[in-house]
Design an enzyme around this catalytic site. Structure first.
Site, short mmCIF file in Angstrom:
data_model
loop_
_atom_site.label_atom_id
_atom_site.label_comp_id
_atom_site.label_asym_id
_atom_site.label_seq_id
_atom_site.Cartn_x
_atom_site.Cartn_y
_atom_site.Cartn_z
N GLU A 200 0.82 -1.21 0.00
CA GLU A 200 0.00 0.00 0.00
C GLU A 200 0.86 1.27 0.00
O GLU A 200 0.53 2.25 -0.67
CB GLU A 200 -0.95 0.00 1.20
CG GLU A 200 -2.09 -1.01 1.09
CD GLU A 200 -1.69 -2.44 1.41
OE1 GLU A 200 -0.55 -2.64 1.89
OE2 GLU A 200 -2.49 -3.36 1.18
N HIS B 3 -10.90 -6.02 8.75
CA HIS B 3 -11.71 -5.77 7.56
C HIS B 3 -12.98 -5.01 7.92
O HIS B 3 -14.00 -5.16 7.26
CB HIS B 3 -12.07 -7.08 6.86
CG HIS B 3 -10.89 -7.82 6.33
ND1 HIS B 3 -10.07 -8.55 7.13
CD2 HIS B 3 -10.38 -7.91 5.08
CE1 HIS B 3 -9.10 -9.09 6.40
NE2 HIS B 3 -9.26 -8.71 5.15
#
Lengths: 326, 324
Positions: free
Chosen positions: B60, B129
């Site tokens: 990322e 998540h």
């Protein structure tokens, strides 16, 4: 009581805790042979040796991660970040691991780590080296956040932080390192989550922490000459917050100003205000005021930096507004 | 007009902008050949090729760093971070570089990156998540933060974000990615950033919300009896810049406020809203401002329904605030 600097008080806290508990160790960039970028770890390598005072590579994510691992298996690491601006490189480790592992493991793994270092603006260090990032950590369940304003508080809080079983973010204002003050010797612990009335008063409550306490006290001194009595409250621990101390004060003064160096939006000051308006709704005689940095990245130019940062005049003006004097 | 879900609306917004502007590129983990884990970029690589829609490694920090560099050279990258929980390895790039480039280059280098990422709980995703990290970005000067709640807004806001001169964090409510359906105009339109929307007009209590919580609030109103208190429900749509006038205007009318957000309560975006109102409209308030938020714990796996604001909790807060 001996007088010493803020950095010496931190040094004393770490040394006392390392003497007391062989599981405590220090690591970070330049903490050993160079004696600390801000000399907070002066003499510690010589005193405790290379196994307990460890120079790391310039890899915050790496050594914060190692610290979390060490904490999981029973050690009590104190990890120094050269500045909290660099915590952003390690923030995945802090938010996704340090803050969560105790809960994720159903309490099987405690994470007794202290991540400490300087934060806030110093002088003309520009956008990337002047940040006050405490609000990120205050929005992260699982962390405790401590920001002392005096040498005595620094010592007492750091010792408690090291003994705490949760991860503690301990942010030291860079410009306070040379601040002198009386510091109790030996076993001196200030519990996390307990604020302190730095100056009692009756007309307006000012909540300020870290080096903003100085602004608040100076504003209080000047207003005292006009007959305005300001109570200055230093929460010292931002998370968990001693909100009862603030509520009690506001119930007495009926007015609140919150001072923080960070930019305003979605910040710690907002949390204080949100809680006070709810707990003290029928006690407030004036809208709550905030004094913060302006909502921009920190400029480099000195005159613009001064314009962005909170100053005593802005604190005084805010207090006066709560008293309908402006 | 087609009836689409949020995924289809996002997909169409990307397609519209990529057809219109050759500088727009899409990048991220599995966004190309696979079309994205939630299918938001489905079919884009077929139409625009691997030069403009490309898969990245699981990195990322690298994805956002690369996007920033591309933006500095004039492209308009739209990187996808697969889950908002994974945005933290890129945090330094976002806070220290993306947010500050335009400012510290004296306006010479605007950094027109739109980071799209699904956020929020309610899908049994556990710790990694389910998080709602919007307050971190709202706290960072230099970024804009957008959270749509429905397909029409998702498309119009995403197009507006891609055309904006500043970096935009575009958080998509994954719990209602497919559940929220609605008519979406074909082709080009925008929903301007910084404009809230009144979802339900009322006189009793102002309810401020955004993203997936708009649907939970409406459930509280329609199914849990909160309609009795005539709430005015405002979907903020853009968190930064905030539509301050819409918020304060409604508060001055109703004198009562409930703020609903699913992120952890302490220091969350709802604290900012409460502070804004306490600073600017305190004397209009008839009751203390209530916050209904995620609990102050890491996001739980088994107890997520207890953690997330429920229609019942919201209805109770509306009732208590109305009756205060």
């Amino acid at each position: 009581m001996p007088r010493m600097s803020f950095r010496e008080a931190l040094n004393q806290a770490m040394c006392e805790e390392m003497e007391r508990d062989p599981n405590v160790f220090l690591m970070g960039e330049e903490v050993g042979h160079y004696q600390g970028a801000y000399k907070v770890s002066q003499g510690m390598l010589q005193r405790f040796g290379e196994k307990r005072v460890i120079d790391t590579p310039i890899a915050e994510c790496g050594f914060v991660g190692i610290g979390i691992g060490a904490a999981m298996v029973g050690l009590r690491p104190v990890v120094e970040l050269m500045t909290f601006n660099f915590s952003l490189v390690a923030i995945d480790q802090i938010i996704n691991n340090a803050a969560k592992i105790r809960q994720m493991s159903g309490g099987q793994f405690k994470i007794p780590i202290v991540i400490r270092g300087p934060g806030g603006a110093a002088t003309m260090l520009a956008a990337q080296h002047s940040q006050s990032l405490e609000s990120f950590f205050c929005n992260t369940p699982g962390l405790k956040v401590v920001m002392p304003s005096t040498p005595a508080d620094a010592k007492g809080l750091l010792k408690s932080a090291i003994r705490d079983d949760d991860p503690v973010i301990f942010i030291e204002a860079e410009l306070l390192y040379s601040e002198q003050g009386e510091v109790p010797e030996g076993e001196y612990l200030i519990p996390l989550g307990r604020g302190d009335i730095k100056r009692p008063g009756t007309d307006c409550t000012v909540v300020a922490y870290s080096k903003m306490v100085r602004l608040a006290l100076e504003a209080a001194r000047r207003l005292d000459k006009e007959g305005i009595s300001v109570e200055v409250i230093d929460p010292r621990t931002l998370r968990p917050l001693d909100d009862e101390l603030i509520f009690e004060s506001v119930r007495k003064t009926n007015r609140l100003v919150v001072v923080q160096e960070a930019p305003p939006h979605s910040s710690f000051s907002g949390e204080v205000i949100a809680r006070v308006q709810r707990a003290c709704f029928d006690d407030l005689d004036a809208p709550i005021e905030r004094v913060t940095s302006l909502d921009v990245p920190m400029p480099y130019a000195g005159h613009l930096e001064a314009m962005v940062l909170p100053d005593v005049d802005r604190v005084i003006a805010a207090i006066r507004r709560t008293l309908y004097l402006e | 007009m087609p009836v689409w879900n949020i995924i289809q609306a996002v997909n169409d917004a990307l397609r519209v902008e990529m057809r219109r502007d050759p500088r727009v590129v899409v990048m991220g983990e599995d966004v190309g050949k696979f079309g994205g884990v939630f299918r938001a970029t489905s079919g884009l690589q077929e139409e625009f090729g691997v030069e403009r829609v490309f898969d990245t490694p699981l990195s990322e920090g690298g994805i956002i760093g690369t996007a920033i560099g591309m933006a500095l050279y004039g492209l308009r990258p739209v990187p996808e971070i697969q889950f908002a929980d994974f945005i933290f390895p890129a945090f330094d790039q976002i806070v220290n570089e993306l947010a500050k480039f335009r400012y510290r280059s004296g306006g010479e280098y605007p950094c027109k990156v739109v980071i799209r990422t699904p956020y929020g709980g309610g899908i049994r995703g556990g710790h990694y998540h389910s998080q709602s990290p919007e307050a971190y970005f709202a706290h960072t000067p230099g970024l804009k933060v957008v959270i749509p709640s429905n397909p029409y807004d998702a498309k119009g806001l995403l197009i507006a974000a891609i055309r904006d001169e500043d970096p935009v964090l575009f958080l998509e409510p994954k719990r209602v990615y497919r559940a929220a359906r609605g008519e979406v105009p074909e082709g080009d339109y925008t929903v301007p950033l910084g404009q809230a929307k009144v979802v339900r007009e009322g006189q009793g209590v102002t309810v401020l919300c955004y993203g997936a919580m708009v649907h939970t609030v409406m459930e509280a109103v329609d199914k849990q009896g909160a309609a009795e208190y005539d709430p005015e429900v405002i979907d903020l749509r853009t968190l930064v810049p905030l539509d301050t006038e819409a918020v304060l205007g409604s508060v001055r009318k109703t004198g009562r406020v409930v703020i609903v957000y699913e992120a952890p309560k302490t220091c969350g975006y709802g604290a900012e809203l409460a502070a804004l109102i306490a600073e600017k409209a305190l004397l209009h308030l008839e009751a203390p401002i209530a916050r209904v938020a995620g609990l102050d714990t890491p996001f739980p796996y088994t107890l997520e329904l207890e953690y997330l604001p429920s229609p019942e909790r919201i209805a109770r807060a509306i009732a208590n605030t109305a009756r205060f």
